[in-house]
Motif scaffolding. Structure first.
Motif, mmCIF file in Angstrom:
data_model
loop_
_atom_site.group_PDB
_atom_site.id
_atom_site.type_symbol
_atom_site.label_atom_id
_atom_site.label_comp_id
_atom_site.label_asym_id
_atom_site.label_seq_id
_atom_site.Cartn_x
_atom_site.Cartn_y
_atom_site.Cartn_z
ATOM 1 N N ASP A 1 0.828 -1.207 0.000
ATOM 2 C CA ASP A 1 0.000 0.000 0.000
ATOM 3 C C ASP A 1 0.868 1.266 0.000
ATOM 4 O OD1 ASP A 1 -2.336 -1.487 0.037
ATOM 5 O OD2 ASP A 1 -2.314 -1.647 2.221
ATOM 6 N N ALA A 2 1.888 1.283 0.860
ATOM 7 C CA ALA A 2 2.791 2.438 0.905
ATOM 8 C C ALA A 2 3.602 2.547 -0.389
ATOM 9 C CB ALA A 2 3.718 2.323 2.106
ATOM 10 N N GLU A 3 3.946 1.393 -0.980
ATOM 11 C CA GLU A 3 4.687 1.422 -2.244
ATOM 12 C C GLU A 3 3.872 2.106 -3.340
ATOM 13 O OE1 GLU A 3 6.618 -1.635 -5.562
ATOM 14 O OE2 GLU A 3 5.460 -2.397 -3.874
ATOM 15 N N ILE A 4 2.575 1.843 -3.376
ATOM 16 C CA ILE A 4 1.725 2.474 -4.390
ATOM 17 C C ILE A 4 1.784 3.993 -4.259
ATOM 18 C CG2 ILE A 4 -0.675 2.827 -5.064
ATOM 19 C CD1 ILE A 4 -1.160 -0.109 -4.601
ATOM 20 N N VAL A 5 1.717 4.492 -3.029
ATOM 21 C CA VAL A 5 1.750 5.943 -2.813
ATOM 22 C C VAL A 5 3.109 6.515 -3.199
ATOM 23 C CG1 VAL A 5 1.570 7.757 -1.077
ATOM 24 C CG2 VAL A 5 0.004 5.810 -1.010
ATOM 25 N N ILE A 6 4.193 5.918 -2.691
ATOM 26 C CA ILE A 6 5.531 6.477 -2.918
ATOM 27 C C ILE A 6 5.938 6.354 -4.384
ATOM 28 C CG2 ILE A 6 7.962 6.185 -2.337
ATOM 29 C CD1 ILE A 6 7.078 5.317 0.447
ATOM 30 N N PHE A 7 5.708 5.187 -4.980
ATOM 31 C CA PHE A 7 6.099 4.963 -6.364
ATOM 32 C C PHE A 7 5.372 5.943 -7.287
ATOM 33 C CE2 PHE A 7 8.240 1.098 -8.336
ATOM 34 C CZ PHE A 7 8.695 1.818 -9.426
ATOM 35 N N ASN A 8 4.073 6.099 -7.092
ATOM 36 C CA ASN A 8 3.317 7.014 -7.949
ATOM 37 C C ASN A 8 3.711 8.461 -7.725
ATOM 38 O OD1 ASN A 8 1.272 5.492 -9.627
ATOM 39 N ND2 ASN A 8 0.836 4.619 -7.616
ATOM 40 N N CYS A 9 4.068 8.812 -6.504
ATOM 41 C CA CYS A 9 4.559 10.171 -6.257
ATOM 42 C C CYS A 9 5.821 10.456 -7.058
ATOM 43 C CB CYS A 9 4.820 10.366 -4.762
ATOM 44 S SG CYS A 9 3.341 10.717 -3.787
ATOM 45 N N LEU A 10 6.775 9.526 -7.048
ATOM 46 C CA LEU A 10 8.011 9.720 -7.801
ATOM 47 C C LEU A 10 7.747 9.742 -9.305
ATOM 48 C CD1 LEU A 10 10.474 7.389 -5.823
ATOM 49 C CD2 LEU A 10 10.227 9.870 -5.664
ATOM 50 N N ILE A 11 6.883 8.845 -9.769
ATOM 51 C CA ILE A 11 6.607 8.775 -11.207
ATOM 52 C C ILE A 11 5.996 10.072 -11.715
ATOM 53 C CG2 ILE A 11 5.152 7.665 -12.946
ATOM 54 C CD1 ILE A 11 5.531 5.030 -11.434
ATOM 55 N N MET B 1 5.196 18.658 -8.327
ATOM 56 C CA MET B 1 4.716 18.149 -7.032
ATOM 57 C C MET B 1 3.194 18.242 -6.931
ATOM 58 S SD MET B 1 7.541 19.282 -4.172
ATOM 59 C CE MET B 1 7.679 20.994 -4.679
ATOM 60 N N LEU B 2 2.634 19.311 -7.462
ATOM 61 C CA LEU B 2 1.177 19.435 -7.445
ATOM 62 C C LEU B 2 0.529 18.336 -8.282
ATOM 63 C CD1 LEU B 2 -1.359 21.001 -6.648
ATOM 64 C CD2 LEU B 2 -0.992 22.464 -8.656
ATOM 65 N N ILE B 3 1.055 18.106 -9.487
ATOM 66 C CA ILE B 3 0.543 17.029 -10.334
ATOM 67 C C ILE B 3 0.702 15.682 -9.635
ATOM 68 C CG2 ILE B 3 0.886 15.813 -12.523
ATOM 69 C CD1 ILE B 3 1.710 18.474 -13.749
ATOM 70 N N SER B 4 1.835 15.499 -8.969
ATOM 71 C CA SER B 4 2.103 14.228 -8.285
ATOM 72 C C SER B 4 1.094 13.967 -7.181
ATOM 73 C CB SER B 4 3.526 14.251 -7.719
ATOM 74 O OG SER B 4 3.786 13.096 -6.960
ATOM 75 N N VAL B 5 0.776 14.976 -6.390
ATOM 76 C CA VAL B 5 -0.172 14.794 -5.281
ATOM 77 C C VAL B 5 -1.559 14.453 -5.814
ATOM 78 C CG1 VAL B 5 -1.356 15.996 -3.414
ATOM 79 C CG2 VAL B 5 1.111 16.256 -3.688
ATOM 80 N N VAL B 6 -2.007 15.167 -6.833
ATOM 81 C CA VAL B 6 -3.356 14.936 -7.374
ATOM 82 C C VAL B 6 -3.461 13.538 -7.977
ATOM 83 C CG1 VAL B 6 -5.019 15.686 -9.110
ATOM 84 C CG2 VAL B 6 -3.776 17.391 -7.750
ATOM 85 N N MET B 7 -2.522 13.158 -8.835
ATOM 86 C CA MET B 7 -2.595 11.861 -9.517
ATOM 87 C C MET B 7 -2.410 10.706 -8.531
ATOM 88 S SD MET B 7 -3.379 12.550 -12.549
ATOM 89 C CE MET B 7 -3.248 10.862 -13.136
ATOM 90 N N THR B 8 -1.530 10.865 -7.562
ATOM 91 C CA THR B 8 -1.342 9.794 -6.572
ATOM 92 C C THR B 8 -2.598 9.595 -5.746
ATOM 93 O OG1 THR B 8 1.034 10.279 -6.465
ATOM 94 C CG2 THR B 8 0.075 9.030 -4.646
ATOM 95 N N THR B 9 -3.258 10.664 -5.381
ATOM 96 C CA THR B 9 -4.511 10.545 -4.617
ATOM 97 C C THR B 9 -5.582 9.804 -5.417
ATOM 98 O OG1 THR B 9 -4.014 12.617 -3.465
ATOM 99 C CG2 THR B 9 -6.296 11.832 -3.401
ATOM 100 N N LEU B 10 -5.739 10.151 -6.686
ATOM 101 C CA LEU B 10 -6.736 9.489 -7.522
ATOM 102 C C LEU B 10 -6.424 8.003 -7.699
ATOM 103 C CD1 LEU B 10 -7.287 12.214 -10.273
ATOM 104 C CD2 LEU B 10 -8.750 11.692 -8.308
ATOM 105 N N LEU B 11 -5.146 7.689 -7.955
ATOM 106 C CA LEU B 11 -4.786 6.288 -8.161
ATOM 107 C C LEU B 11 -4.907 5.476 -6.876
ATOM 108 C CD1 LEU B 11 -1.737 6.568 -10.576
ATOM 109 C CD2 LEU B 11 -4.014 5.676 -11.075
ATOM 110 N N PHE B 12 -4.625 6.072 -5.742
ATOM 111 C CA PHE B 12 -4.770 5.322 -4.496
ATOM 112 C C PHE B 12 -6.250 5.048 -4.210
ATOM 113 C CE2 PHE B 12 -5.154 4.810 0.087
ATOM 114 C CZ PHE B 12 -4.232 3.805 0.296
ATOM 115 N N LEU B 13 -7.128 5.998 -4.505
ATOM 116 C CA LEU B 13 -8.557 5.743 -4.349
ATOM 117 C C LEU B 13 -9.013 4.620 -5.273
ATOM 118 C CD1 LEU B 13 -9.969 9.383 -4.049
ATOM 119 C CD2 LEU B 13 -9.722 7.678 -2.232
ATOM 120 N N PHE B 14 -8.448 4.599 -6.492
ATOM 121 C CA PHE B 14 -8.776 3.508 -7.411
ATOM 122 C C PHE B 14 -8.323 2.166 -6.838
ATOM 123 C CE2 PHE B 14 -7.460 0.701 -10.886
ATOM 124 C CZ PHE B 14 -8.639 0.619 -11.613
ATOM 125 N N TRP B 15 -7.126 2.116 -6.291
ATOM 126 C CA TRP B 15 -6.627 0.886 -5.672
ATOM 127 C C TRP B 15 -7.450 0.522 -4.425
ATOM 128 C CZ3 TRP B 15 -4.234 -3.495 -4.950
ATOM 129 C CH2 TRP B 15 -3.781 -3.850 -3.687
#
Length: 583
Positions: A327-337, A362-376
């Motif tokens: 779960d944490a990997e999904i957040v961190i990995f997507n933030c870096l990507i 960083m703004l794009i990273s926060v928004v996209m990571t939040t959406l993808l984590f909700l999807f997961w």
């Protein structure tokens, strides 16, 4: 009255002539010349000259097999004003200014020497002596004249290179050359590129790097001496790499700017009809300002210093614990990507500064990571994320392959759409061997990307070309024609050490994660799962367990909604006997 007017006019004319001579030839006054130096043609001298003074240089020659002489002065950081003597030039266009400057003098019959005047500027109150390299390079008969077809310079013949520097790129501009001539003949007149002789000229742009973080001026002079002539260049570099520029092409080549890295550029002009060659004036740069407050140390903004430790720690977490805490990997990995690709997108479509791109990324990273984590959280499709992480592994490996000399040796890789197509194919090809084993694919991809993020963070404080593995893609997206001027980055002992560190952390991360996976599988037995269940189900089960725990902790008498025994006749209230109501 007329006599007085004529006298006034003559006086004004005399004053004008004196001012003009003082402007164009300030060195001809003997009182201004501090020292006289003499060189033989084909030799060099290393001198220590005080700044703020004027110097005279005489170049002597006896050979009649010369068509011209190129006299040069080189310093590491201070500007030099170099000009002809009054005998060889009068009026406008008699001098040039820079850290690497040179002048061309055409040999004429009856002349056995040329004289040049030089002035070294002080920087503020600093006028102490500095090292200077003086060189007198001969041009034999019939060899091309570097800068002989000058159209935009004040000099009649301008063999100097001009640099335009920015944070990302260095552009080298030079004047067209002209065909050679024999001693005693009238030098050819440049016709603006319409002559047939100019069509046979071809230009080869060379560059040579100094050792990383080496600011010794003597080391710089060693490299310059190796690039003074085509013969010396071939002697010290048996297999030189260069960028070819044909007739009619724009005389501009763009390279990467490596802050604090010394590099020397030079152009060799060749007459393809006679194979005769000559060299322009070597030009050096460190892509930094020695006199700035920061100097030429590693340039990193405040946002870099704040973000780099976070990236490094996140990389270590992915490298060693990514599979265990998926779960944490999904957040961190997507933030870096999305931080990287957000920066890449903004670099290609905007002119924002480096700090602005990072903030937007960083703004794009926060928004996209939040959406993808909700999807997961609601779907639990782990395979989709594992394939996404594997594609990033392929992207990094492809970028690494194109970063190596393979990217510059193979000409087809320097075509823009081919470069992009290779990166797109790399997203899939590298993970094919692991696609049947999702846990192994996730472990390898998280370890590879995480270890590189760790090394990338180190490179922010101690520059290494390893940082360019992914930044080269950014420059290709933001700089037009970047691949045509692509360079092979110099690798020093520090860079080799960081490469070994990257490999060691990668191997250690894979071993640790595989060991943790095997231990967890052995401990849990038949109920072992390599990836967790849907987070929503786990969250719902956790809520139910919390309720059960709350119910068990509540006393029985508080949990009863109604008494266990109720009166048979509902008309009697509790505590009242039926006997009391009988007559």
């Amino acid at each position: 009255m007329r006599g007085s007017r004529s006298m006034i006019g003559e006086l004004i004319l005399a004053i004008f002539v004196l001012v003009l001579r003082a402007t164009c030839e300030p060195w001809d006054q003997a009182s201004y010349v501090r020292s006289n130096y003499s060189l033989l043609v084909g030799t060099t001298q290393r001198l220590n000259l005080a700044r703020g003074l004027n110097y005279s240089f005489a170049v002597n020659f006896t050979s009649q097999n010369l068509s011209a002489i190129v006299f040069q002065l080189h310093t590491q950081r201070d500007n030099v004003t170099l000009g002809y003597s009054a005998r060889d030039c009068q009026g406008y266009g008699c001098q040039t200014v820079g850290t690497d400057v040179g002048l061309v003098s055409v040999v004429q019959r009856g002349i056995s020497y040329f004289q040049y005047m030089a002035f070294i500027s002080c920087h503020g109150n600093q006028c102490d002596p500095i090292p200077v390299l003086a060189a007198a390079v001969p041009l034999l008969q019939s060899v091309p004249i570097p800068g002989g077809c000058t159209l935009t310079s004040a000099l009649d013949t301008d063999p100097n290179l001009f640099l335009t520097l920015s944070t990302d790129e260095t552009s080298v501009v030079f004047q067209d050359g002209d065909t050679g001539f024999y001693n005693g003949d009238v030098p050819p007149v440049c016709d603006g590129g319409r002559g047939s002789g100019l069509q046979s000229l071809e230009y080869h742009m060379h560059n040579k790097y100094l050792p990383p973080r080496n600011y010794d001026p003597q080391e710089l002079f060693n490299i310059i001496e190796q690039m003074l002539t085509p013969q010396s260049l071939e002697e010290y570099d048996k297999d030189p790499k260069y960028t070819a520029i044909k007739y009619g092409d724009v005389k501009r080549v763009t390279y990467d700017s490596i802050y604090g890295q010394g590099v020397v550029y030079n152009v060799i002009v060749m007459d393809t009809s006679t194979q005769a060659t000559s060299a322009y004036i070597p030009r050096a740069t460190y892509a930094c300002d020695f006199y700035s407050e920061q100097g030429c140390d590693i340039r990193s903004e405040v946002i870099d210093k704040l973000l780099s430790p976070v990236i490094g720690l996140a990389g270590l977490f992915l490298c060693f614990l990514g599979q265990l805490f998926f779960d944490a990997e999904i957040v961190i990995f997507n933030c870096l990507i999305f931080l990287y690709f957000g920066y890449l997108l903004l670099a290609s479509v905007t002119n924002w500064s480096h700090a602005g791109r990072l903030a937007g990324g960083m703004l794009i990273s926060v928004v996209m990571t939040t959406l993808l984590f909700l999807f997961w959280f609601f779907t639990g499709w782990y395979l989709l994320f594992v394939l996404g992480f594997g594609s990033m592994m392929g992207y990094l490996l492809t970028a690494l392959l194109l970063f190596t000399p393979i990217g510059s040796v193979v000409p087809v890789f320097q075509i823009g759409y081919v470069y992009g197509l290779l990166l797109a194919c790399g997203l899939v090809i590298w993970m094919i061997p692991f696609i049947a084993f999702p846990p192994i694919l996730n472990i390898v991809s998280s370890s590879l990307v995480g270890s590189y993020a760790f090394v990338f963070a180190i490179c922010t404080y101690w520059y290494s070309p390893l940082i360019e593995v992914v930044m080269e893609v950014v420059k290709n997206a933001s700089i037009r024609g970047y691949l045509q001027g692509r360079i092979d980055y110099p690798f020093g002992s520090t860079d080799i050490g960081l490469s070994v560190l990257w490999l060691a952390v990668l191997v250690l991360g894979v071993c640790v994660q595989v060991s943790i996976l095997q231990y967890t599988k052995h401990r849990r037995g038949p109920v072992f799962r390599a990836f967790p269940k849907k987070p929503y189900e786990r969250f719902h089960r956790w809520l139910k367990s919390k309720r059960r725990g709350h119910v068990r902790a509540t006393p029985t008498w508080q949990r009863e909604k109604q008494p266990l025994l109720t009166p048979a006749n509902p008309q009697y209230s509790a505590g009242e006997s039926w006997e009391s109501s009988s007559p």
